[in-house]
Design a protein around this motif. Structure first.
Motif, short mmCIF file in Angstrom:
data_model
loop_
_atom_site.label_atom_id
_atom_site.label_comp_id
_atom_site.label_asym_id
_atom_site.label_seq_id
_atom_site.Cartn_x
_atom_site.Cartn_y
_atom_site.Cartn_z
N UNK B 22 0.87 -1.21 0.08
CA UNK B 22 -0.05 -0.14 -0.01
C UNK B 22 0.98 1.18 0.04
N UNK B 39 -4.21 -8.70 4.08
CA UNK B 39 -3.60 -7.58 3.83
C UNK B 39 -3.30 -6.78 5.05
N UNK B 69 -16.47 -12.00 0.10
CA UNK B 69 -16.32 -13.04 -0.61
C UNK B 69 -15.13 -13.41 -0.37
N UNK B 77 -21.69 -8.54 5.36
CA UNK B 77 -21.03 -7.55 5.93
C UNK B 77 -21.14 -7.29 7.42
N UNK C 30 -9.23 -7.24 -9.94
CA UNK C 30 -8.70 -6.30 -9.40
C UNK C 30 -8.62 -5.03 -10.41
N UNK C 37 -7.22 1.31 -6.25
CA UNK C 37 -7.24 -0.21 -6.43
C UNK C 37 -8.52 -0.71 -5.62
N UNK C 39 -10.95 -4.07 -5.27
CA UNK C 39 -11.18 -5.63 -5.69
C UNK C 39 -12.79 -5.69 -5.62
N UNK C 43 -20.76 -12.44 -6.69
CA UNK C 43 -21.25 -13.68 -6.03
C UNK C 43 -22.52 -14.02 -6.71
N UNK C 63 -22.27 -3.62 -3.08
CA UNK C 63 -21.93 -3.12 -1.76
C UNK C 63 -20.44 -2.39 -2.17
N UNK C 64 -20.48 -1.31 -1.46
CA UNK C 64 -19.13 -0.59 -1.77
C UNK C 64 -18.49 -0.32 -0.31
N UNK C 65 -17.39 -0.54 0.08
CA UNK C 65 -16.42 -0.46 1.30
C UNK C 65 -15.14 0.03 1.00
N UNK C 67 -11.36 -0.10 2.65
CA UNK C 67 -10.56 -0.66 3.68
C UNK C 67 -9.86 0.69 4.75
N UNK C 114 -24.51 -10.28 -6.23
CA UNK C 114 -24.15 -9.53 -5.41
C UNK C 114 -22.61 -9.02 -5.86
N UNK C 116 -19.53 -7.01 -4.82
CA UNK C 116 -18.63 -6.38 -3.49
C UNK C 116 -17.68 -5.68 -4.22
N UNK C 117 -17.54 -4.36 -3.68
CA UNK C 117 -16.42 -3.43 -4.49
C UNK C 117 -15.73 -2.80 -3.12
N UNK C 118 -14.50 -3.53 -2.79
CA UNK C 118 -13.56 -3.28 -1.85
C UNK C 118 -12.55 -2.57 -2.32
N UNK C 120 -9.04 -1.05 -1.86
CA UNK C 120 -7.88 -1.62 -1.12
C UNK C 120 -7.01 -0.30 -0.99
N UNK C 121 -7.18 0.78 -2.18
CA UNK C 121 -6.25 1.71 -1.96
C UNK C 121 -7.00 2.77 -2.71
#
Lengths: 239, 239, 239, 239, 239, 239
Positions: B22, B39, B69, B77, C30, C37, C39, C43, C63-65, C67, C114, C116-118, C120-121
């Protein structure tokens, strides 16, 4: 190196197991390990969680909690804060896991037993007292079920008890009180069956990391304590 | 009795430690134990929690989480459910406790390091991979602090790594993958220092209770694994 | 007026779309827009929400989140705070709405996807990167479904991508990085289909209100960017 | 193609702006767009949020909510459910952002204005009615502040109003009622200043994606509506 | 000892009951007791809570809430705080209990009526105004049900109204406004049926404890007020 | 018409007040009204809530809760559900209000007393037992404070006790047990001072509305009960 309450290193505190402390619960015990006092209630419900349905198997779960003034200074209620703390959930999970180890879920039938362990007063070792008392409450609830012909054979494979051990000032000690618990370098909780096998071993270095030798001497001590606790459980259930 | 991925009983999975994954974090590692991918991000903050103020000591805390996932089937979540599960909190507490064991908080000064361990993919051993990777991220964050002259001496007393061991079909095995984990009779997580002492031992009977002999053979295996992991951490930090 | 990373005004950042980044998900990508970035995991579940039952139609949700250490300074976890922030929910809703625009729910059958959009950066444009990557993950999940004969005809009507545009120092620019984003007078996110029609236009005056002329020049720029992104999606899916 | 309430395509519903509807609030308006009825209250507080302190600047925030029986069928209260829905937060954020665009925060001084927009009855366009009414409540609160000499110069740079537009059966229409809203292919909310510049444009394809030409015809219609609404706001404030 | 608004001790404030204030609700009333203004909406649902199923009986429930700027200074929204305050729940329970006292649940059939009482402006006596208005909204909803032939006989056994009384400076007074409420030594809320019997009596010593004699004089006053309120309800329903 | 436990109509259940039941609390009482068993703990804290600061006055607050298996069938924990029920908050507020009526907050100094009333076993009248026991715990905590010279004069103006009364089958009865409570037409809780004045009167028609005559006969009975309870409190404090 004397202990705060004058015990020798391999001595349990005064243990008291009062059965039938509640009128409504199918099994209930007020268990005391010295100043630690836990009310254990076993509730029987004639259904199982959704994920357990159609398996023919029963279930057992536990919930641990502490009254706000069980401790030296008052703690806020988790119900008021609106969430369970990590420690509370961790101990609830430990108690449930430990007692599930002694249950034959086929013999239990499609029933759920909930073990509520509420700490009325805390002086160290609340989780081990809870497990030790919860077993006796569970045994009474199982007897109640057997009388109602709700079981198929004996759901209790063995008995379960637990004790804490720790290293204080380099000395391994059995069944720590609160004053010892906060000073311990290594802290271990051991859950045993009545015939001396291990269900759970949780050892944590609070100060210095510990060696295999220390680990072994703590386990020796814990095994001793569990032999005594198993006998006290038997006596209580025989009364 | 061969293992699902062809390993021998005392063999670790393929371990990969990528530093600097990162851009923003003071230390960051993508750690892989076979298919398990975590991570780890270390964040430095120049203050300490309220209860730690005016002590001159720093603090370290950890948070563990899993992407929905990461697993075979999608999990809801915890942020959407509005509460942290017991397992999540239990592992967060374990990681924090384990890494605090290697920190000299006086040398760290009045700073807090937060270790975020987010499981991107889970295949067993997520907590042990997290601890192993988090140590490397921590080491990088400490180096960053030292470069900024935020520390007083070396805050790292030793290194920390962790590995899971378990008994499957009567055979003790090192570093269980998910398929083995669900079949294990006894499951143990061991956290060690770089010089082979124990920080945390958590053994659980999933099926049958276990004996002292089984406990010992599992600890032997874990110690072997930790020697290897310590070396890999050193190599990663030397790159 | 040069851009922080040396791009010209109508130039996208380096975009990278890695498919199959996760072992378990039916589709996973990714996606990188420069330092951003995300991920994206798709699903597939063989059921639909309650209100959608007995319609013969499928459903798609997102769902967006982010880190905690995706950003320059660490943000508290929403799971720890116990509630989803407004921004998180707003972006989750946008992603879901955008991708539903390209799905034929009759062809999808009574299944739910579903996404999921996470993040990472994060370096600006996380929602547009998420939409662009999620489409590719969705396409892979749909292929997976088709291989299992879970669909009735082709559930994908068109492709979907998104890009941000903004006015900085009076100049319209494509695909803002974080440094530009915070300085933009007007900020717009545009979601397009592969054939250049509009799914969503969200323009906000961050500083001065904007004119129809400015709006038009931003839309021109966004259309350009979406033509490029559509091509990159195609290339990624062809690999 | 006639409209449900007999209007022509570019005609607003009957708009009514009643000032001073509440005794306690520094500014308050009951605004009606046809059957949509929103109570807007402006509250002045002589402090700013923590992150805004020591900047010399004021702040403005908004909260949108709907009474449970504002709609055709009753909705559960968000306070009872214990969390704010995504839609509620999204609209609250939009209203706050829109009205901040007309405020000079230096002139406002270190004060916060909170705009509560509670929908008493909903018949489409609740967010645009809320913005239009909230501006008038804000203007009254600012007058109240000026009378108390709490401002430094005029905190209102311009006026703000909003209107919805949409494409129904291929025809662009102004100020959709609920019956039209659910049938619209494209739905757009436009927030304008009193002098015709744009603050926010949010266009969404509910059914088919839309073209630039459609977007333009909708924006033309919205501009027309905002000219009318601006005049009505002026008249209301002149009474 | 004159009252802030010039009333004599046994005089109600100006009471206004506007029926049909909402288009969608089956019954709705805007009730005013002086400056206190409560919007009461009755919603009919053709089902009952789970625990009430298969009894043939209907149900009635109530929810009380206050808009943030109903009061002199703004209160935070309970939906934003994420939990209902004790006062809100206590009053919701009181309103529900009070109105259930006038309903024949057999005649209501397997339907649920929800009474939403939202305080738009508060000047003392919000709970008593809410009960008085809710009865009228309930009566209209029952008429609506009767017209649809959803009832079996008359579900309304009697009418219900409520009033507050209190001792200020040693003098018993009827229907306290806010200014009186905060100064009252004893504060009592009385809920009556149309024929003068008591449904609920809640008397609280705010300052000094009170005597049976004081209690009696307050009850006398409350009975007088309820006779008037019952007449006003009848007149409103006759219009 | 005999009572389930053979009492006459104006007879209290067996009342038992055990002081000093907890080691840590400044005052603690295990109070029993027949099968109802409440653990009351008084905690002293040397600060006051924020809104009370700089007034020179102390504060008293109460929290009421029930263990999951206090009742005939197990209730879910409020801490697990994540929110306090309305009944719990209502009773907590009642206990706090009742006990504040006997405290001179100037004499208490800037201290807060928290009264935790945890129902270990419920058989009707838990709130009245809680108030009666909490007063004794409060008195012990005040003595503790006086010994530490934390008070200025005597903070206890009078004593406080409470009892329930109700009409069953047309007959007024004192101190209802659970079986009577569920059958009562009218249910009343009365809180009195030691010298017979009223602090709180809460009467509720559970079935039929009640008359002034019934209200009076219930109050007569409650006054009798409170005379007895006051005497028992005195005796307990004299031991």
């Amino acid at each position: 190196m004397s202990r705060p309450d004058g015990r020798v290193a391999d001595q349990l505190r005064h243990v008291r197991i009062q059965r039938g402390w509640l009128d409504h619960a199918e099994g209930s015990v007020l268990v005391e390990f010295g100043g630690t006092r836990v009310l254990c209630a076993a509730s029987v419900q004639d259904s199982v969680p959704r994920w357990r349905r159609d398996t023919g198997l029963g279930w057992l779960t536990a919930e641990y909690a502490m009254l706000p003034r069980a401790t030296n200074t008052r703690n806020d209620r988790e119900a008021v804060k609106g969430k369970l703390g990590g420690r509370t959930q961790e101990i609830s999970r430990l108690i449930g896991r430990s007692l599930r180890a002694c249950v034959d879920f086929k013999a239990l039938g499609q029933n759920t037993i909930t073990l509520d362990c509420d700490v009325l007063q805390a002086d160290g070792g609340t989780r081990t007292a809870a497990i030790t008392g919860a077993y006796v409450a569970l045994a009474d609830a199982v007897t109640w079920m057997r009388d109602k012909r709700l079981t198929k054979g004996d759901p209790l494979i063995t008995s379960v008890c637990a004790v804490s051990v720790g290293v204080i000032d380099g000395q391994p000690r059995l069944d720590l009180c609160y004053e010892e618990d906060v000073r311990a370098d290594t802290d271990m909780n051991v859950v045993c069956t009545g015939d001396g096998r291990l269900i759970e071993v949780q050892g944590t270095a609070e100060g210095q990391p510990f060696s295999r030798a220390e680990l072994n001497s703590l386990l020796d001590l814990a095994e001793l304590g569990c032999v005594d606790l198993t006998m006290m459980q038997k006596e209580a259930l025989a009364r």
